[in-house]
Design an enzyme around this catalytic site. Structure first.
Site, PDB file in Angstrom:
ATOM      1  N   PHE A 197      -3.945  -0.605   7.586  1.00  0.00           N
ATOM      2  CA  PHE A 197      -4.610  -1.894   7.365  1.00  0.00           C
ATOM      3  C   PHE A 197      -5.563  -1.807   6.158  1.00  0.00           C
ATOM      4  O   PHE A 197      -5.302  -1.041   5.233  1.00  0.00           O
ATOM      5  CB  PHE A 197      -5.351  -2.359   8.627  1.00  0.00           C
ATOM      6  CG  PHE A 197      -4.436  -2.622   9.806  1.00  0.00           C
ATOM      7  CD1 PHE A 197      -3.207  -3.253   9.642  1.00  0.00           C
ATOM      8  CD2 PHE A 197      -4.789  -2.230  11.092  1.00  0.00           C
ATOM      9  CE1 PHE A 197      -2.362  -3.504  10.724  1.00  0.00           C
ATOM     10  CE2 PHE A 197      -3.953  -2.472  12.176  1.00  0.00           C
ATOM     11  CZ  PHE A 197      -2.744  -3.104  11.988  1.00  0.00           C
TER      12      PHE A 197
ATOM     13  N   THR B  88       3.919   1.579  -0.924  1.00  0.00           N
ATOM     14  CA  THR B  88       4.660   1.631  -2.173  1.00  0.00           C
ATOM     15  C   THR B  88       3.787   2.198  -3.294  1.00  0.00           C
ATOM     16  O   THR B  88       4.231   3.036  -4.090  1.00  0.00           O
ATOM     17  CB  THR B  88       5.177   0.215  -2.528  1.00  0.00           C
ATOM     18  OG1 THR B  88       5.840  -0.304  -1.374  1.00  0.00           O
ATOM     19  CG2 THR B  88       6.150   0.235  -3.680  1.00  0.00           C
TER      20      THR B  88
ATOM     21  N   LYS C 158       8.270  -6.403  10.980  1.00  0.00           N
ATOM     22  CA  LYS C 158       7.503  -5.825   9.893  1.00  0.00           C
ATOM     23  C   LYS C 158       8.361  -4.987   8.952  1.00  0.00           C
ATOM     24  O   LYS C 158       8.062  -4.838   7.764  1.00  0.00           O
ATOM     25  CB  LYS C 158       6.389  -4.957  10.484  1.00  0.00           C
ATOM     26  CG  LYS C 158       5.352  -4.478   9.490  1.00  0.00           C
ATOM     27  CD  LYS C 158       4.314  -3.626  10.194  1.00  0.00           C
ATOM     28  CE  LYS C 158       3.570  -2.733   9.238  1.00  0.00           C
ATOM     29  NZ  LYS C 158       4.331  -1.573   8.753  1.00  0.00           N
TER      30      LYS C 158
ATOM     31  N   ARG D 281       1.948   8.276   7.362  1.00  0.00           N
ATOM     32  CA  ARG D 281       2.263   8.077   8.783  1.00  0.00           C
ATOM     33  C   ARG D 281       3.766   7.874   8.957  1.00  0.00           C
ATOM     34  O   ARG D 281       4.456   7.435   8.051  1.00  0.00           O
ATOM     35  CB  ARG D 281       1.557   6.828   9.313  1.00  0.00           C
ATOM     36  CG  ARG D 281       0.083   7.038   9.554  1.00  0.00           C
ATOM     37  CD  ARG D 281      -0.553   5.770  10.053  1.00  0.00           C
ATOM     38  NE  ARG D 281      -0.510   4.738   9.037  1.00  0.00           N
ATOM     39  CZ  ARG D 281      -0.784   3.464   9.255  1.00  0.00           C
ATOM     40  NH1 ARG D 281      -1.086   3.045  10.468  1.00  0.00           N
ATOM     41  NH2 ARG D 281      -0.740   2.593   8.280  1.00  0.00           N
TER      42      ARG D 281
ATOM     43  N   LYS E 276       0.821  -1.215   0.000  1.00  0.00           N
ATOM     44  CA  LYS E 276       0.000   0.000   0.000  1.00  0.00           C
ATOM     45  C   LYS E 276       0.858   1.270   0.000  1.00  0.00           C
ATOM     46  O   LYS E 276       0.618   2.187  -0.798  1.00  0.00           O
ATOM     47  CB  LYS E 276      -0.918  -0.031   1.225  1.00  0.00           C
ATOM     48  CG  LYS E 276      -2.021   0.981   1.215  1.00  0.00           C
ATOM     49  CD  LYS E 276      -2.969   0.710   2.382  1.00  0.00           C
ATOM     50  CE  LYS E 276      -2.159   0.575   3.662  1.00  0.00           C
ATOM     51  NZ  LYS E 276      -2.947   0.184   4.817  1.00  0.00           N
TER      52      LYS E 276
ATOM     53  N   ALA F 245      -4.290   1.475  13.594  1.00  0.00           N
ATOM     54  CA  ALA F 245      -5.556   1.497  12.866  1.00  0.00           C
ATOM     55  C   ALA F 245      -6.589   0.576  13.512  1.00  0.00           C
ATOM     56  O   ALA F 245      -7.689   0.434  13.003  1.00  0.00           O
ATOM     57  CB  ALA F 245      -5.347   1.112  11.409  1.00  0.00           C
TER      58      ALA F 245
ATOM     59  N   PHE G 265       2.862  -8.268  -9.545  1.00  0.00           N
ATOM     60  CA  PHE G 265       4.025  -9.112  -9.276  1.00  0.00           C
ATOM     61  C   PHE G 265       4.340  -9.897 -10.540  1.00  0.00           C
ATOM     62  O   PHE G 265       3.461 -10.128 -11.364  1.00  0.00           O
ATOM     63  CB  PHE G 265       3.731 -10.068  -8.106  1.00  0.00           C
ATOM     64  CG  PHE G 265       3.923  -9.412  -6.763  1.00  0.00           C
ATOM     65  CD1 PHE G 265       3.052  -8.428  -6.328  1.00  0.00           C
ATOM     66  CD2 PHE G 265       4.989  -9.760  -5.944  1.00  0.00           C
ATOM     67  CE1 PHE G 265       3.232  -7.797  -5.100  1.00  0.00           C
ATOM     68  CE2 PHE G 265       5.170  -9.145  -4.721  1.00  0.00           C
ATOM     69  CZ  PHE G 265       4.296  -8.166  -4.290  1.00  0.00           C
TER      70      PHE G 265
ATOM     71  N   TRP H  78       7.167  -0.867  -7.524  1.00  0.00           N
ATOM     72  CA  TRP H  78       8.379  -1.266  -6.813  1.00  0.00           C
ATOM     73  C   TRP H  78       9.572  -1.142  -7.767  1.00  0.00           C
ATOM     74  O   TRP H  78      10.559  -0.493  -7.448  1.00  0.00           O
ATOM     75  CB  TRP H  78       8.260  -2.707  -6.286  1.00  0.00           C
ATOM     76  CG  TRP H  78       9.312  -3.015  -5.242  1.00  0.00           C
ATOM     77  CD1 TRP H  78       9.139  -2.993  -3.887  1.00  0.00           C
ATOM     78  CD2 TRP H  78      10.682  -3.362  -5.470  1.00  0.00           C
ATOM     79  NE1 TRP H  78      10.328  -3.279  -3.264  1.00  0.00           N
ATOM     80  CE2 TRP H  78      11.297  -3.520  -4.192  1.00  0.00           C
ATOM     81  CE3 TRP H  78      11.475  -3.544  -6.607  1.00  0.00           C
ATOM     82  CZ2 TRP H  78      12.638  -3.852  -4.027  1.00  0.00           C
ATOM     83  CZ3 TRP H  78      12.820  -3.863  -6.445  1.00  0.00           C
ATOM     84  CH2 TRP H  78      13.379  -4.027  -5.168  1.00  0.00           C
TER      85      TRP H  78
END
Lengths: 553, 553
Positions: free
Chosen positions: A299, A71, A103, A92, A69, A271, A379, A407
Site C-alpha cells: 500500500f 513495476t 487485482k 512479497r 509500485k 499491509a 504514462f 512498463w
C-alpha cells in the site's frame, strides 16, 4: 500491445542455477523447484560479512488509477544492475485469491517483471499452501480439544483463531461450524480469512530462523477460557507439527527479472493487519548477497512504509538507505478530485490539490531521518506541465523527483532513478525511530497519526479502552502497534483523498497477535476475506494443449 | 528398534537426477523439486513402445491389526530390482490430514520405504494443495454466482459441491455459510470434505492429459437449478482457471525407495467414494519405463481391487499381469474372532474362521481371469502352524502363498515373493470384465456384490430408486459404479468380519460424479471428513534446530 503474460512467456529465462551463481550462492545453497525457481538455504558456515544498501520502494495512497509500485521496483533494480551495481530484489509473494479475483498478480508489469510470472502468481513453491495447512491444522486442533472433553476450558464464544483459505470467498466470512450432531464437533460461530491475513504469515515473515518461528507459534493466543485467560498454541501442544509444516516455507525463494536480476520473493503479509512486506530472511539474504537490495512495502507510505520502519527495521537490524516514493500524475489528479474517466485530460488544478498526498507521504518517510526520492511512473498522457508540478511539489518538501518509464522500457526506463538512488544511498544519514517501546499504546498511535498521517490523533472506542486495560494486566500493552486502516486515504475514511487535515483516527478494537509480537488496531471495517467480483479474473484464464496460459495478469 | 522416520533420515538418498537416469528419463523430462524429488514430464517425441508387466498389490479387508500393504509393495519392488529386473513403483500420495491425525503416512515402513519420507508425507510437490485450491476456487465461483444475481438460477438448497481442506477437521463436516448480512453472500448449508475425497482428485488421477482434465472439469455437476436441472462447471466458466491451477499437479512425481528403486507417487483418491489408486498417468509412466510396474490399490481387494479392475483398467488400457493379495496372520485371526489384545497368541481355530476373508478376496480377484498370489506379511509371533494354515487356505482357492519379511529386511525379505511374481507374470492370461457398459446400474451392483463381496445382491432405498430414474433422463444411468462401502467388512456392516454370507448391500443414495465419469453408490455412512483423535499425531511431531524431525510415522 502485448499482455504481461505474453511478454513473460516469450522471455528468455536463465536456469536458476545460473542466477544463483550470479548472486553469489553455492550450488549447495539452493534447492531447485523446476528449472527457474529455487529455495535458498544459506550455509551458515560461509563467511559473509557484507551488508549492501537497502532501497525501500513505497508509494502515495493507492487509487484505482494505479501507481505501479512493483513495476518501478523491478525496473529500478534492472537499471541498477545495468549500471554495473550488484543488485537483488526482495519482494512479497502474490496471493492466489486476488489473482483469481480482480487485482491480478504482483510480479510487476510490461518489461519490468519477475519470472516465471505464471508460477509465481499461482502456487509458486507452495509457501502459502503450507501456511494454509499450518493455520488450519491449528484450528482443527483447537476445535478437537473442545470436542474431546475441553480440558483447557476453552470458551467457544471466545475463539479468536479463525480458519483460512487462499481464495477470495466472501461466503466464508461468517459461518457456523460443528453442526450435524454430537459426533461432528461442538457448534460455534466461526469464519475464514484469506491466508495472507493469517498471523502465521506475519510470523513466518518476521522470524529469523525455524526455532524463532516455533517460539512465536507457541505464543499465539487462539482463544480465551471461561476465566477469560488466554489459551495459546503452547497449551494445545501443536507448535512442533506446525513448525514441521513450515520448514520449507521459511526458506526464501529465488527467481529472476526479465533482465536476469536475481530476485528473492518471499512471504506476503497484509499491509493493514500485518507488516505488509516480504520476510526478514528474504531482505537479509538480498542485503548479504548484493550491494543494492531493492525492496517494497505494501500500500502507501502511511501503511506499508510506516510498518516497514516501525515493525520490520528493528527485526532486520537495518534501516533503508533511500526511500523511493512512487506516484503517477493520474493518481495524484484523482487525489485532487479529477474523475477516473477524465484522467487522460491535463488538469493542473486537480493536480495542485492532489500533490498534497504525495507531500504528506514524503514527510512521513523523511520523519525517520533517511533520504527520500520520488519516482514518477510515467504514462503517455502525462503533460510536461503536470510532470513539472509534481517535481516542484516533491522538492518543496525536500525530495528530488525523477520520471521513470519502466512498463515499456524495463530498466532502460529507470536510468535517472537509478542514478539518483545511488547518489542518495551514498549520503550519510541517521535513523530516528518514531516511538519508543515504553510509550503507551495511545502514545504510539498518536505519534503515527500525527507524524505519518498528518492527523490530529486517535480516539478509542469503549471496547478498545477496556481491552488496553486488560492487555496491561497480561503484559501486552507495550507491544508495537499495527494500524489497520483503509489504504485509500491518510485518514480512516476511504473517501477522503488528497491530504485531509485535523482528522481523528477511530480505533474500534484491538487484536492481540502475540506470535507476531504486535497489537493490531482496527479502524473502520477491515476486510480480511475479499470477495470475487461479478466477472472474476478466473473466468478469463485458460490454458491450451501446448501449455500456453492466457488471461493471467 | 528404530522408527520409520529415523530409518528414513539415516538413509543414503541419491540425487533424483540419478534415479531419473536409471529409470530411462532424459534430463529434460524431469523438473527437480529439491534434490530428491522431481516432476516427470514425458517427452512425447521420444519413441517408447515398451509396456512392462503390471503387478497389482491389494489385500484382505483391513483390520486394526494392520496388513502392511504399502510396505509389501515397496519390498516386492526392491526384491524385483535386486533380482536384476527393471522395476518401478507406482503409489498414491499420502494425505496430510491422516498424517497429523492417527493413521500416519503412506510411504511404507521399516526398511521398505520410499524417501524422502517426511516430504512425501507433508507437502510433497504440492499436488494436494493445488487440488484444494482448484476445488475451493470452484466453490467460491459457485457462491459468487448465486451472490451476483444468480443468473444460473442455482437452488442454494441443492448445491452438491462442498468445500475441501487437507486436514482432519470434524467441526467442518456440517456448516452454514454466507452469514453476516447482504455483503457476505447468501446463507446456505454447506460442509467440508478432506481433499482426497474431492471429485477433482478422482479427475486428476483418471485424466490422460491436461485437455482431458479440462473436459472432465467442465462436466462436473455442482448443483441443480430451480427446475432441478444440473448446473455444471461449464456453466460457471472457470474450467480454464482450474486447469491452470492443476497444470503441474497432473505431472507424476518421481522419488526412490531406500534401495534406490525409482518410484512414481501421484494422486490419492479415496477407495470408497472414488477409484482408490494412483493416477493413470503414473501407472502408465511406470509401465512405459520399466519391465515390472508394481502398484497398489486402496483398502482391500473388495474395494480398491474391484475399482482398479472396473474403473482404472479401462482408462489405463492394461490389466494386471499378477495380483498380490497381502494378508497377515494377526489380521486373519482377528477376522476369525480373536481379540486385538490376544493376537500374539497362536489361535488356529480363530485363524481357520478368518482365512475365509482371504479366500473371498482371492476369488474376487481371480474372477477377472488374472493370476493371483498371496503375500503373508510376516510378524515375529506368527507360528509355523499358522503360516501353513494360511498357505493351505490360499491354495484351496487357487492362489500360491509365500511369506515376506519386508519391514525388517527390505527387498531381501521378499525374494520368494518376487520369484513367484516373475513366474506368474510370465503365464498367459486373459481379462474378463465384471460388467458391461450397457448393464443397468442395478445389474452392475449385483455383479459386484455377488462376485466380489460374496453377498446376495443390492437393495435400493426409495431415494436411490428415484435417483436412478432421474439419471436415466439425464443419460447418466450407464456410468460405471463406485461402491462406497465400509472397508472393514465384505458386507456393508463394519462389524461383520471374516466372510459373511447371504447379506444384502443397502444403497442409500447415489452421488453423480460426471467429471470423474462414475456414479458413487453410498451404503451406510461414508465419512468424507475424518476427525482428529483425542491425542492427534500432530502433538508428537517436532523438529529441532538441525532440522531433524521426530514423531512422524
Amino acid at each position: 500491445m502485448k499482455t504481461d503474460i505474453e511478454i513473460a512467456q516469450e522471455a528468455t529465462v536463465l536456469p536458476i542455477t545460473e542466477i544463483a551463481e550470479k548472486a553469489g550462492l553455492k550450488p549447495s545453497e539452493i534447492e531447485p523447484y523446476g528449472y527457474d525457481k529455487a529455495k535458498i538455504n544459506l550455509d551458515k558456515d560461509v563467511k559473509r560479512d557484507h551488508e549492501g544498501k537497502l532501497i525501500l520502494v513505497t508509494s502515495i495512497n493507492p487509487t484505482p488509477a494505479g501507481e505501479g509500485k512493483s513495476t518501478v521496483t523491478v525496473g529500478l533494480a534492472d537499471a541498477l544492475q545495468a549500471a554495473g551495481k550488484k543488485t537483488m530484489i526482495a519482494l512479497r509473494e502474490p496471493s492466489l485469491g486476488p489473482v483469481m479475483g480482480m487485482k491480478g498478480g504482483a510480479t510487476g508489469g510490461g518489461y519490468s517483471q519477475v519470472v516465471p510470472m505464471a508460477d509465481i502468481n499461482l502456487h509458486f513453491t507452495g509457501d502459502f499452501h503450507a501456511l494454509t495447512a499450518a493455520h488450519d491444522l491449528l484450528a482443527a486442533a483447537l476445535d478437537n480439544s473442545i470436542y474431546q472433553g475441553n480440558p483447557l476450558h476453552i470458551d467457544q464464544r471466545r475463539v479468536i483463531w479463525k480458519r483460512v483459505l487462499d481464495i477470495n470467498d466472501r461466503a466464508l466470512r461468517h459461518t457456523t461450524i460443528g453442526l450435524g450432531g454430537p459426533t461432528s464437533g461442538v457448534p460455534r460461530e466461526d469464519g475464514f480469512d484469506i491466508t495472507v491475513a493469517s498471523e502465521m504469515m506475519a510470523i513466518l515473515t518476521l522470524s529469523t530462523d525455524l526455532m524463532d518461528l516455533k517460539r512465536r507459534v507457541n505464543n499465539i493466543v487462539v482463544a480465551y477460557d471461561f476465566d477469560k485467560q488466554p489459551v495459546t498454541v503452547k497449551d494445545l501442544g501443536v507448535a512442533g507439527a506446525i513448525t514441521v509444516l513450515l520448514k520449507d516455507a521459511i526458506k526464501p525463494n529465488l527467481v529472476q527479472t526479465l533482465a536476469h536480476t536475481p530476485a528473492v520473493i518471499h512471504g506476503g503479509p497484509f499491509a493493514n493487519i500485518a507488516q505488509g512486506t516480504n520476510s526478514v530472511l528474504a531482505t537479509r539474504t538480498a542485503l548479504t548477497l548484493a550491494d543494492y537490495a531493492v525492496t517494497e512495502a505494501g500500500f502507501g507510505a502511511d501503511l506499508g512504509g510506516e510498518k516497514f520502519m516501525d515493525i520490520k527495521v528493528p527485526k532486520l537490524g537495518k534501516e533503508p538507505d533511500v526511500v523511493v516514493v512512487v506516484a503517477t500524475v493520474r493518481a495524484l489528479k484523482h487525489h485532487g478530485g479529477q474523475a477516473l474517466a477524465d484522467l487522460k485530460q491535463e488538469d493542473l488544478s486537480a493536480l495542485e490539490a492532489g500533490v498534497a498526498n504525495l507531500q504528506q507521504n514524503i514527510k512521513a518517510m523523511k520523519r525517520y531521518g533517511v533520504p527520500v526520492v520520488v519516482a514518477v511512473n510515467r504514462f503517455t498522457d502525462d503533460t510536461e506541465a503536470e510532470l513539472a508540478m509534481v517535481r516542484e511539489a516533491a522538492e518543496a518538501v525536500g525530495a528530488q523527483a525523477v520520471t521513470a518509464d519502466v512498463w515499456a522500457k524495463g530498466g532502460a526506463g529507470a536510468t535517472d532513478l537509478a542514478e539518483l538512488v545511488v547518489e542518495k544511498a551514498a549520503e550519510k544519514h541517521g535513523f530516528s525511530p518514531l516511538y519508543e517501546e515504553n510509550d503507551s499504546a495511545v502514545e504510539k498511535m498518536n505519534k503515527i497519526v500525527q507524524n505519518i498521517y498528518g492527523g490530529a490523533g486517535v480516539e478509542l472506542s469503549d471496547k478498545a479502552k477496556k481491552q488496553l486495560a486488560t492487555f496491561a494486566e497480561q503484559g501486552w500493552d507495550k507491544l508495537p502497534i499495527v494500524m489497520a486502516k483503509t489504504q485509500y486515504s491518510l485518514s480512516d475514511d476511504a473517501k477522503k483523498l488528497g491530504a485531509p487535515k485535523d482528522f481523528t483516527i477511530h480505533v474500534r478494537e484491538f487484536v492481540p497477535k502475540l506470535g507476531a509480537g504486535f497489537l493490531v488496531a482496527l479502524t473502520g471495517n477491515v476486510l480480511t476475506m475479499p470477495g470475487l467480483p461479478k466477472h472474476p479474473a478466473a473466468m478469463d484464464i485458460d490454458i491450451d494443449e501446448k501449455g500456453r496460459i492466457t488471461g493471467l495478469f
